[in-house]
Design a protein around this motif. Sequence first.
Motif, PDB file in Angstrom:
ATOM      1  N   MET A   1      84.322  63.706 -39.788  1.00  0.00           N
ATOM      2  CA  MET A   1      85.404  63.639 -38.820  1.00  0.00           C
ATOM      3  C   MET A   1      85.503  64.957 -38.069  1.00  0.00           C
ATOM      4  SD  MET A   1      88.449  61.583 -40.801  1.00  0.00           S
ATOM      5  CE  MET A   1      88.549  62.755 -42.129  1.00  0.00           C
ATOM      6  N   SER A   2      86.107  64.942 -36.907  1.00  0.00           N
ATOM      7  CA  SER A   2      86.278  66.139 -36.108  1.00  0.00           C
ATOM      8  C   SER A   2      87.724  66.574 -36.171  1.00  0.00           C
ATOM      9  CB  SER A   2      85.882  65.851 -34.646  1.00  0.00           C
ATOM     10  OG  SER A   2      86.106  66.983 -33.844  1.00  0.00           O
ATOM     11  N   GLY A   3      88.024  67.536 -37.066  1.00  0.00           N
ATOM     12  CA  GLY A   3      89.412  67.948 -37.219  1.00  0.00           C
ATOM     13  C   GLY A   3      90.164  66.945 -38.058  1.00  0.00           C
ATOM     14  N   ALA A   4      91.071  67.437 -38.862  1.00  0.00           N
ATOM     15  CA  ALA A   4      91.816  66.550 -39.751  1.00  0.00           C
ATOM     16  C   ALA A   4      92.765  65.660 -38.963  1.00  0.00           C
ATOM     17  CB  ALA A   4      92.606  67.386 -40.757  1.00  0.00           C
ATOM     18  N   LEU A   5      92.864  64.426 -39.409  1.00  0.00           N
ATOM     19  CA  LEU A   5      93.844  63.521 -38.810  1.00  0.00           C
ATOM     20  C   LEU A   5      95.241  64.050 -39.084  1.00  0.00           C
ATOM     21  CD1 LEU A   5      92.359  60.047 -39.718  1.00  0.00           C
ATOM     22  CD2 LEU A   5      92.944  60.794 -37.415  1.00  0.00           C
ATOM     23  N   LYS A   6      96.106  63.910 -38.103  1.00  0.00           N
ATOM     24  CA  LYS A   6      97.474  64.356 -38.283  1.00  0.00           C
ATOM     25  C   LYS A   6      98.201  63.449 -39.265  1.00  0.00           C
ATOM     26  CE  LYS A   6      97.822  66.383 -33.645  1.00  0.00           C
ATOM     27  NZ  LYS A   6      98.507  66.337 -32.340  1.00  0.00           N
ATOM     28  N   GLN A   7      99.239  63.993 -39.862  1.00  0.00           N
ATOM     29  CA  GLN A   7     100.041  63.197 -40.791  1.00  0.00           C
ATOM     30  C   GLN A   7     100.498  61.916 -40.101  1.00  0.00           C
ATOM     31  OE1 GLN A   7      99.263  64.463 -43.910  1.00  0.00           O
ATOM     32  NE2 GLN A   7     101.329  63.788 -44.350  1.00  0.00           N
ATOM     33  N   PRO A   8     100.379  60.784 -40.788  1.00  0.00           N
ATOM     34  CA  PRO A   8     100.728  59.513 -40.143  1.00  0.00           C
ATOM     35  C   PRO A   8     102.200  59.429 -39.773  1.00  0.00           C
ATOM     36  CG  PRO A   8     100.375  59.209 -42.502  1.00  0.00           C
ATOM     37  CD  PRO A   8      99.922  60.602 -42.179  1.00  0.00           C
ATOM     38  N   GLY A 140      91.442  59.630 -31.390  1.00  0.00           N
ATOM     39  CA  GLY A 140      90.214  59.501 -30.619  1.00  0.00           C
ATOM     40  C   GLY A 140      89.184  60.579 -30.890  1.00  0.00           C
ATOM     41  N   ASP A 141      89.592  61.692 -31.494  1.00  0.00           N
ATOM     42  CA  ASP A 141      88.658  62.801 -31.757  1.00  0.00           C
ATOM     43  C   ASP A 141      87.814  62.594 -33.004  1.00  0.00           C
ATOM     44  OD1 ASP A 141      89.758  64.095 -29.557  1.00  0.00           O
ATOM     45  OD2 ASP A 141      91.248  65.154 -30.777  1.00  0.00           O
ATOM     46  N   GLN A 142      88.192  61.656 -33.849  1.00  0.00           N
ATOM     47  CA  GLN A 142      87.517  61.477 -35.131  1.00  0.00           C
ATOM     48  C   GLN A 142      86.102  60.942 -34.937  1.00  0.00           C
ATOM     49  OE1 GLN A 142      89.343  62.905 -37.538  1.00  0.00           O
ATOM     50  NE2 GLN A 142      90.646  63.195 -35.746  1.00  0.00           N
ATOM     51  N   LYS A 143      85.155  61.460 -35.738  1.00  0.00           N
ATOM     52  CA  LYS A 143      83.748  61.099 -35.610  1.00  0.00           C
ATOM     53  C   LYS A 143      83.282  60.234 -36.778  1.00  0.00           C
ATOM     54  CE  LYS A 143      82.299  65.144 -32.927  1.00  0.00           C
ATOM     55  NZ  LYS A 143      81.371  66.308 -32.868  1.00  0.00           N
ATOM     56  N   TYR A 144      82.448  59.258 -36.445  1.00  0.00           N
ATOM     57  CA  TYR A 144      81.867  58.372 -37.451  1.00  0.00           C
ATOM     58  C   TYR A 144      80.591  58.977 -38.050  1.00  0.00           C
ATOM     59  CZ  TYR A 144      84.757  54.276 -36.344  1.00  0.00           C
ATOM     60  OH  TYR A 144      85.792  53.403 -36.182  1.00  0.00           O
ATOM     61  N   THR A 151      73.900  60.465 -47.164  1.00  0.00           N
ATOM     62  CA  THR A 151      74.602  61.688 -47.568  1.00  0.00           C
ATOM     63  C   THR A 151      75.440  62.172 -46.404  1.00  0.00           C
ATOM     64  OG1 THR A 151      72.709  63.053 -46.884  1.00  0.00           O
ATOM     65  CG2 THR A 151      72.819  62.370 -49.204  1.00  0.00           C
ATOM     66  N   SER A 152      76.555  62.767 -46.712  1.00  0.00           N
ATOM     67  CA  SER A 152      77.482  63.215 -45.677  1.00  0.00           C
ATOM     68  C   SER A 152      76.984  64.489 -45.008  1.00  0.00           C
ATOM     69  CB  SER A 152      78.873  63.454 -46.286  1.00  0.00           C
ATOM     70  OG  SER A 152      79.774  63.909 -45.299  1.00  0.00           O
ATOM     71  N   SER A 153      76.847  64.446 -43.689  1.00  0.00           N
ATOM     72  CA  SER A 153      76.464  65.611 -42.886  1.00  0.00           C
ATOM     73  C   SER A 153      77.339  65.635 -41.642  1.00  0.00           C
ATOM     74  CB  SER A 153      74.979  65.543 -42.497  1.00  0.00           C
ATOM     75  OG  SER A 153      74.139  65.485 -43.623  1.00  0.00           O
ATOM     76  N   PRO A 154      78.587  66.099 -41.796  1.00  0.00           N
ATOM     77  CA  PRO A 154      79.533  66.070 -40.672  1.00  0.00           C
ATOM     78  C   PRO A 154      79.003  66.715 -39.407  1.00  0.00           C
ATOM     79  CG  PRO A 154      80.646  66.664 -42.703  1.00  0.00           C
ATOM     80  CD  PRO A 154      79.175  66.665 -43.012  1.00  0.00           C
ATOM     81  N   GLU A 155      78.157  67.731 -39.551  1.00  0.00           N
ATOM     82  CA  GLU A 155      77.633  68.405 -38.374  1.00  0.00           C
ATOM     83  C   GLU A 155      76.715  67.505 -37.548  1.00  0.00           C
ATOM     84  OE1 GLU A 155      74.852  69.217 -41.815  1.00  0.00           O
ATOM     85  OE2 GLU A 155      77.025  69.163 -41.470  1.00  0.00           O
ATOM     86  N   ASP A 156      76.216  66.428 -38.150  1.00  0.00           N
ATOM     87  CA  ASP A 156      75.327  65.504 -37.435  1.00  0.00           C
ATOM     88  C   ASP A 156      76.086  64.335 -36.805  1.00  0.00           C
ATOM     89  OD1 ASP A 156      73.079  66.987 -38.148  1.00  0.00           O
ATOM     90  OD2 ASP A 156      72.829  65.893 -40.033  1.00  0.00           O
ATOM     91  N   ASN A 157      77.350  64.195 -37.124  1.00  0.00           N
ATOM     92  CA  ASN A 157      78.129  63.078 -36.585  1.00  0.00           C
ATOM     93  C   ASN A 157      78.361  63.260 -35.087  1.00  0.00           C
ATOM     94  OD1 ASN A 157      78.215  62.278 -39.225  1.00  0.00           O
ATOM     95  ND2 ASN A 157      80.363  62.808 -39.557  1.00  0.00           N
ATOM     96  N   VAL A 158      78.212  62.177 -34.347  1.00  0.00           N
ATOM     97  CA  VAL A 158      78.321  62.247 -32.886  1.00  0.00           C
ATOM     98  C   VAL A 158      79.353  61.265 -32.326  1.00  0.00           C
ATOM     99  CG1 VAL A 158      77.083  61.961 -30.706  1.00  0.00           C
ATOM    100  CG2 VAL A 158      75.933  63.028 -32.667  1.00  0.00           C
ATOM    101  N   LEU A 159      79.241  60.008 -32.732  1.00  0.00           N
ATOM    102  CA  LEU A 159      80.087  58.957 -32.160  1.00  0.00           C
ATOM    103  C   LEU A 159      81.553  59.156 -32.526  1.00  0.00           C
ATOM    104  CD1 LEU A 159      80.150  56.173 -30.637  1.00  0.00           C
ATOM    105  CD2 LEU A 159      80.029  55.118 -32.914  1.00  0.00           C
ATOM    106  N   THR A 160      82.420  59.221 -31.517  1.00  0.00           N
ATOM    107  CA  THR A 160      83.852  59.366 -31.755  1.00  0.00           C
ATOM    108  C   THR A 160      84.575  58.045 -31.508  1.00  0.00           C
ATOM    109  OG1 THR A 160      84.446  59.969 -29.483  1.00  0.00           O
ATOM    110  CG2 THR A 160      83.732  61.755 -30.963  1.00  0.00           C
ATOM    111  N   VAL A 161      85.793  57.975 -31.998  1.00  0.00           N
ATOM    112  CA  VAL A 161      86.643  56.816 -31.725  1.00  0.00           C
ATOM    113  C   VAL A 161      86.833  56.648 -30.227  1.00  0.00           C
ATOM    114  CG1 VAL A 161      89.006  55.938 -31.950  1.00  0.00           C
ATOM    115  CG2 VAL A 161      87.826  56.883 -33.956  1.00  0.00           C
TER     116      VAL A 161
END
Length: 261
Positions: A1-8, A140-144, A151-161
């Motif tokens: 993900m790109s930045g933590a989701l805000k508190q719901p 909308g900033d969160q990345k898939y 394996t998790s590689s957040p730096e490779d994630n591209v597609l955002t919401v």
Amino acid sequence: MSGALKQPVVKEVLPKQLLWGPEQEGNASLESMGRALSALGLCSASAQPGEAGGKYAVRHYTIEACGIAFGPLGFESLLRFCRGLDAELQSVQTGSPIVLTTPKENYKARMNAAVLLGCFLVLKHDLSVSDVAAKLGNEGDQKYPCAWCHTSSPEDNVLTVADCWHGAKIARRLGWVNPEMVEDDGLTDAMCKSYVSMSSMFDATWMIPGLIMVTADPTTVTCDPNPATCKLLVPPGTEGDGHATSALHDPDDAETASIAD
């Protein structure tokens, strides 16, 4: 993900009609705000056999083969969500808006629901992506995670919401998706049936209806052990025209065993 989701928190999306309450399922306080409705549940409410409903799936592959990928959901799920939400909004009574919810502490469901909701606002209400972002905050900033990654590689994630919202906006503007499809049960059913049938039988889908189609390679399709899948490379009876027949593999063969039902 790109930045933590805000508190719901619960946000108004459509004045007096629709609220967004991510990670609020089971919250009793929602009763004072309106009628709680599961966002992903709308994908399954009218789904027909063969559809993915509110789950992430890649046809012809097992969920294990998909790795850590969890979204976005398929086109038929989007259509079912949009049609279901549109129908629910038609029955909204004054003072009792719908509150769309997702399960608590489940960021995957939250991201998938945010894609669906944003696309609904774009397709049905013709909102701009910036307007959607203003209503839904940093969803909308969160990345898939990348498809097929194990394996998790957040730096490779591209597609955002938000990328998904942009795709819906382009499809609407260029006429690839007709907003009327989410306003009529019959049109929604027909489109979902066509999409599921084509992807199941031929592992193919239209990128631009009538112009660009994307498919898997023919050998992979014809060797798929799923009985619903096409088994011939060419129509029967045309082998004499110089077309080779497809040599089907044994479904128990090690090579084809990796292809999902």
